[in-house]
Scaffold this motif. Structure first.
Motif, PDB file in Angstrom:
ATOM      1  N   ILE A   3      38.358  -3.336  67.739  1.00 50.74           N
ATOM      2  CA  ILE A   3      38.975  -2.046  67.456  1.00 50.74           C
ATOM      3  C   ILE A   3      38.017  -1.269  66.559  1.00 50.74           C
ATOM      4  CG2 ILE A   3      40.884  -0.880  66.296  1.00 50.74           C
ATOM      5  CD1 ILE A   3      42.646  -3.262  67.075  1.00 50.74           C
ATOM      6  N   GLU A   4      37.723  -0.057  66.928  1.00 48.67           N
ATOM      7  CA  GLU A   4      36.838   0.799  66.146  1.00 48.67           C
ATOM      8  C   GLU A   4      37.570   2.092  65.801  1.00 48.67           C
ATOM      9  OE1 GLU A   4      34.019   0.235  64.806  1.00 48.67           O
ATOM     10  OE2 GLU A   4      33.150  -1.420  65.937  1.00 48.67           O
ATOM     11  N   PHE A   5      37.212   2.644  64.656  1.00 51.74           N
ATOM     12  CA  PHE A   5      37.777   3.902  64.181  1.00 51.74           C
ATOM     13  C   PHE A   5      36.663   4.916  64.025  1.00 51.74           C
ATOM     14  CE2 PHE A   5      40.646   0.640  62.791  1.00 51.74           C
ATOM     15  CZ  PHE A   5      41.904   1.199  62.900  1.00 51.74           C
ATOM     16  N   LEU A   6      36.967   6.164  64.337  1.00 54.78           N
ATOM     17  CA  LEU A   6      36.029   7.260  64.123  1.00 54.78           C
ATOM     18  C   LEU A   6      36.790   8.380  63.430  1.00 54.78           C
ATOM     19  CD1 LEU A   6      33.208   8.424  64.485  1.00 54.78           C
ATOM     20  CD2 LEU A   6      33.928   9.272  66.723  1.00 54.78           C
ATOM     21  N   HIS A   7      36.397   8.681  62.226  1.00 55.87           N
ATOM     22  CA  HIS A   7      37.055   9.715  61.415  1.00 55.87           C
ATOM     23  C   HIS A   7      38.562   9.444  61.297  1.00 55.87           C
ATOM     24  CE1 HIS A   7      33.245  11.722  61.384  1.00 55.87           C
ATOM     25  NE2 HIS A   7      33.230  11.784  62.716  1.00 55.87           N
ATOM     26  N   GLY A   8      38.908   8.162  61.086  1.00 54.00           N
ATOM     27  CA  GLY A   8      40.292   7.777  60.856  1.00 54.00           C
ATOM     28  C   GLY A   8      41.138   7.595  62.099  1.00 54.00           C
ATOM     29  N   ARG A   9      40.558   7.756  63.267  1.00 58.97           N
ATOM     30  CA  ARG A   9      41.310   7.631  64.522  1.00 58.97           C
ATOM     31  C   ARG A   9      40.788   6.454  65.322  1.00 58.97           C
ATOM     32  NH1 ARG A   9      40.847   9.063  69.656  1.00 58.97           N
ATOM     33  NH2 ARG A   9      38.846  10.104  69.436  1.00 58.97           N
ATOM     34  N   ASP A  17      33.009   3.150  75.352  1.00 62.65           N
ATOM     35  CA  ASP A  17      32.064   3.076  76.463  1.00 62.65           C
ATOM     36  C   ASP A  17      31.294   4.383  76.598  1.00 62.65           C
ATOM     37  OD1 ASP A  17      30.951   1.529  78.667  1.00 62.65           O
ATOM     38  OD2 ASP A  17      31.943   3.016  79.948  1.00 62.65           O
ATOM     39  N   GLU A  18      31.969   5.500  76.370  1.00 63.95           N
ATOM     40  CA  GLU A  18      31.300   6.798  76.444  1.00 63.95           C
ATOM     41  C   GLU A  18      30.227   6.921  75.353  1.00 63.95           C
ATOM     42  OE1 GLU A  18      31.793  11.414  77.082  1.00 63.95           O
ATOM     43  OE2 GLU A  18      33.062   9.919  78.007  1.00 63.95           O
ATOM     44  N   ILE A  19      30.521   6.465  74.143  1.00 58.04           N
ATOM     45  CA  ILE A  19      29.514   6.487  73.075  1.00 58.04           C
ATOM     46  C   ILE A  19      28.307   5.667  73.490  1.00 58.04           C
ATOM     47  CG2 ILE A  19      28.998   5.701  70.723  1.00 58.04           C
ATOM     48  CD1 ILE A  19      31.944   6.432  70.025  1.00 58.04           C
ATOM     49  N   ARG A  20      28.543   4.462  73.982  1.00 59.56           N
ATOM     50  CA  ARG A  20      27.437   3.597  74.427  1.00 59.56           C
ATOM     51  C   ARG A  20      26.625   4.278  75.507  1.00 59.56           C
ATOM     52  NH1 ARG A  20      26.537   1.221  78.714  1.00 59.56           N
ATOM     53  NH2 ARG A  20      28.671   1.408  79.428  1.00 59.56           N
ATOM     54  N   ALA A  31      19.772  13.392  65.239  1.00 55.52           N
ATOM     55  CA  ALA A  31      20.730  13.187  64.155  1.00 55.52           C
ATOM     56  C   ALA A  31      21.929  12.450  64.711  1.00 55.52           C
ATOM     57  CB  ALA A  31      21.159  14.524  63.568  1.00 55.52           C
ATOM     58  N   ILE A  32      22.571  11.677  63.834  1.00 54.58           N
ATOM     59  CA  ILE A  32      23.751  10.929  64.261  1.00 54.58           C
ATOM     60  C   ILE A  32      24.726  10.826  63.095  1.00 54.58           C
ATOM     61  CG2 ILE A  32      22.779   8.658  63.729  1.00 54.58           C
ATOM     62  CD1 ILE A  32      24.215   7.721  66.384  1.00 54.58           C
ATOM     63  N   ASP A  33      25.985  10.958  63.398  1.00 57.30           N
ATOM     64  CA  ASP A  33      27.036  10.813  62.401  1.00 57.30           C
ATOM     65  C   ASP A  33      26.983   9.390  61.840  1.00 57.30           C
ATOM     66  OD1 ASP A  33      29.968   9.845  61.855  1.00 57.30           O
ATOM     67  OD2 ASP A  33      30.044  12.031  61.705  1.00 57.30           O
ATOM     68  N   PRO A  34      27.105   9.232  60.527  1.00 54.57           N
ATOM     69  CA  PRO A  34      27.049   7.889  59.942  1.00 54.57           C
ATOM     70  C   PRO A  34      28.092   6.921  60.515  1.00 54.57           C
ATOM     71  CG  PRO A  34      26.911   9.545  58.221  1.00 54.57           C
ATOM     72  CD  PRO A  34      27.209  10.271  59.506  1.00 54.57           C
ATOM     73  N   LEU A  51      18.169   5.167  67.611  1.00 60.56           N
ATOM     74  CA  LEU A  51      18.737   6.040  66.590  1.00 60.56           C
ATOM     75  C   LEU A  51      17.651   6.522  65.629  1.00 60.56           C
ATOM     76  CD1 LEU A  51      21.961   4.009  65.703  1.00 60.56           C
ATOM     77  CD2 LEU A  51      21.649   5.746  67.480  1.00 60.56           C
ATOM     78  N   PRO A  52      17.858   7.716  65.047  1.00 61.48           N
ATOM     79  CA  PRO A  52      16.900   8.177  64.047  1.00 61.48           C
ATOM     80  C   PRO A  52      17.020   7.316  62.787  1.00 61.48           C
ATOM     81  CG  PRO A  52      18.772   9.660  64.152  1.00 61.48           C
ATOM     82  CD  PRO A  52      18.945   8.659  65.258  1.00 61.48           C
ATOM     83  N   PRO A  53      16.006   7.344  61.924  1.00 61.11           N
ATOM     84  CA  PRO A  53      16.093   6.574  60.686  1.00 61.11           C
ATOM     85  C   PRO A  53      17.279   7.041  59.834  1.00 61.11           C
ATOM     86  CG  PRO A  53      13.929   7.610  60.930  1.00 61.11           C
ATOM     87  CD  PRO A  53      14.790   8.109  62.039  1.00 61.11           C
ATOM     88  N   HIS A  54      17.751   6.140  58.979  1.00 65.12           N
ATOM     89  CA  HIS A  54      18.800   6.520  58.026  1.00 65.12           C
ATOM     90  C   HIS A  54      18.301   7.697  57.206  1.00 65.12           C
ATOM     91  CE1 HIS A  54      21.781   3.301  58.420  1.00 65.12           C
ATOM     92  NE2 HIS A  54      20.766   2.532  58.723  1.00 65.12           N
ATOM     93  N   GLU A  55      19.186   8.624  56.869  1.00 70.22           N
ATOM     94  CA  GLU A  55      18.791   9.833  56.132  1.00 70.22           C
ATOM     95  C   GLU A  55      18.202   9.517  54.765  1.00 70.22           C
ATOM     96  OE1 GLU A  55      21.746  12.831  55.965  1.00 70.22           O
ATOM     97  OE2 GLU A  55      21.897  12.974  58.129  1.00 70.22           O
TER      98      GLU A  55
END
Length: 57
Positions: A3-9, A17-20, A31-34, A51-55
């Protein structure tokens, strides 16, 4: 699949699967959301190289 959450959802399996798929399909990621980065790191470590390097680096 965990189970994964994104912004509390909770993300459903299709959303995960779409993210992958999007990470796999992008030629370049500037850029990528943390939270998305963390999901990728946990579920598809083989894709972290795309992915880009950590900010903070």
């Amino acid at each position: 699949m965990p189970i994964e959450f994104l912004h509390g959802r909770v993300l459903d399996p299709e959303e995960l699967d779409e993210i992958r798929q999007q990470i796999e399909d992008f030629d370049s990621i500037e850029a990528i959301d943390p939270e998305v980065r963390a999901i990728v790191e946990r579920n598809w470590p083989h894709l972290v190289a795309k992915l880009p390097p950590h900010e903070d680096q």
